[in-house]
Design an enzyme around this catalytic site. Sequence first.
Site, mmCIF file in Angstrom:
data_model
loop_
_atom_site.group_PDB
_atom_site.id
_atom_site.type_symbol
_atom_site.label_atom_id
_atom_site.label_comp_id
_atom_site.label_asym_id
_atom_site.label_seq_id
_atom_site.Cartn_x
_atom_site.Cartn_y
_atom_site.Cartn_z
ATOM 1 N N HIS A 27 47.321 41.058 40.551
ATOM 2 C CA HIS A 27 46.034 41.982 39.945
ATOM 3 C C HIS A 27 44.835 41.133 40.334
ATOM 4 O O HIS A 27 45.085 39.952 40.767
ATOM 5 C CB HIS A 27 46.015 41.904 38.547
ATOM 6 C CG HIS A 27 46.867 42.542 37.824
ATOM 7 N ND1 HIS A 27 47.174 43.765 37.309
ATOM 8 C CD2 HIS A 27 48.443 41.806 37.490
ATOM 9 C CE1 HIS A 27 48.368 43.768 36.561
ATOM 10 N NE2 HIS A 27 49.096 42.768 36.715
ATOM 11 N N HIS A 83 49.365 45.860 41.488
ATOM 12 C CA HIS A 83 49.037 46.690 40.456
ATOM 13 C C HIS A 83 49.155 48.013 40.974
ATOM 14 O O HIS A 83 49.392 49.033 40.226
ATOM 15 C CB HIS A 83 47.881 46.418 39.511
ATOM 16 C CG HIS A 83 48.026 46.804 38.078
ATOM 17 N ND1 HIS A 83 46.768 46.738 37.312
ATOM 18 C CD2 HIS A 83 48.726 47.516 37.538
ATOM 19 C CE1 HIS A 83 47.208 47.187 36.150
ATOM 20 N NE2 HIS A 83 48.483 47.739 36.074
ATOM 21 N N GLU A 95 46.717 37.192 37.508
ATOM 22 C CA GLU A 95 45.493 37.738 37.713
ATOM 23 C C GLU A 95 44.691 36.771 38.666
ATOM 24 O O GLU A 95 44.728 35.626 38.430
ATOM 25 C CB GLU A 95 44.549 37.697 36.519
ATOM 26 C CG GLU A 95 45.131 38.865 35.350
ATOM 27 C CD GLU A 95 44.527 40.239 35.752
ATOM 28 O OE1 GLU A 95 43.702 40.483 36.728
ATOM 29 O OE2 GLU A 95 45.104 41.142 35.081
ATOM 30 N N THR A 111 40.866 40.573 38.491
ATOM 31 C CA THR A 111 40.284 40.811 37.446
ATOM 32 C C THR A 111 39.116 41.592 37.071
ATOM 33 O O THR A 111 38.862 42.085 35.865
ATOM 34 C CB THR A 111 39.546 39.308 36.726
ATOM 35 O OG1 THR A 111 38.601 38.819 37.786
ATOM 36 C CG2 THR A 111 40.927 38.247 36.807
HETATM 37 ZN ZN LIG Z 1 45.655 44.842 37.450
#
Ligand SMILES: [Zn+2]
Length: 162
Positions: A30, A133, A97, A32
């Site tokens: 991911h 993601h 993240e 942030t």
């Molecule tokens: Zn994400």
Amino acid sequence: MKGNGMREIIDRPSPNFDERKLPVSMIVVHYTETKTCEQALRILCDPAAEKRVSSHWVVDRDGTVYRLVDESKRAWHAGRSFWDGIEDCNSASIGIELVNDGTEAYPEPQIAALVALCSGIKSRHAIRHIVGHSDIAPGRKRDPGPLFPWERLGCRRVSVNI
Ligand SMILES: [Zn+2]
């Protein structure tokens, strides 16, 4: 756990987790969407947020790695998602993240730390997929975005031989 491209690991425990219902088989990457690492850590550790979220790991731009949730637990980063027959992606994944506002290039120290972190995760779990993601929640999520250097992880959407 120093060296191997990882600058430092700092424990920053998040209360946002529960029990896994599936074995770990994937890593979800991911960004942030925050300007600073501290903003991201605050969100990911907030027990009072309307929508509580977390990840197992946060990697700052300088390569500093934060451990938020133990890998044996289920962190809350995937949301509504689907991958490889799995609907509860949180139960089956390790969430990482990367501090990035969504528009910037990923600095080398951050990617080096991520590569080292992923190789450690692969040594601890039978990882079959490393995905973004946006792969598991298409149309809803864009991270880690077009600037993420997938080639540095050596795989995507493919089985990883350990
Ligand atoms: Zn994400």
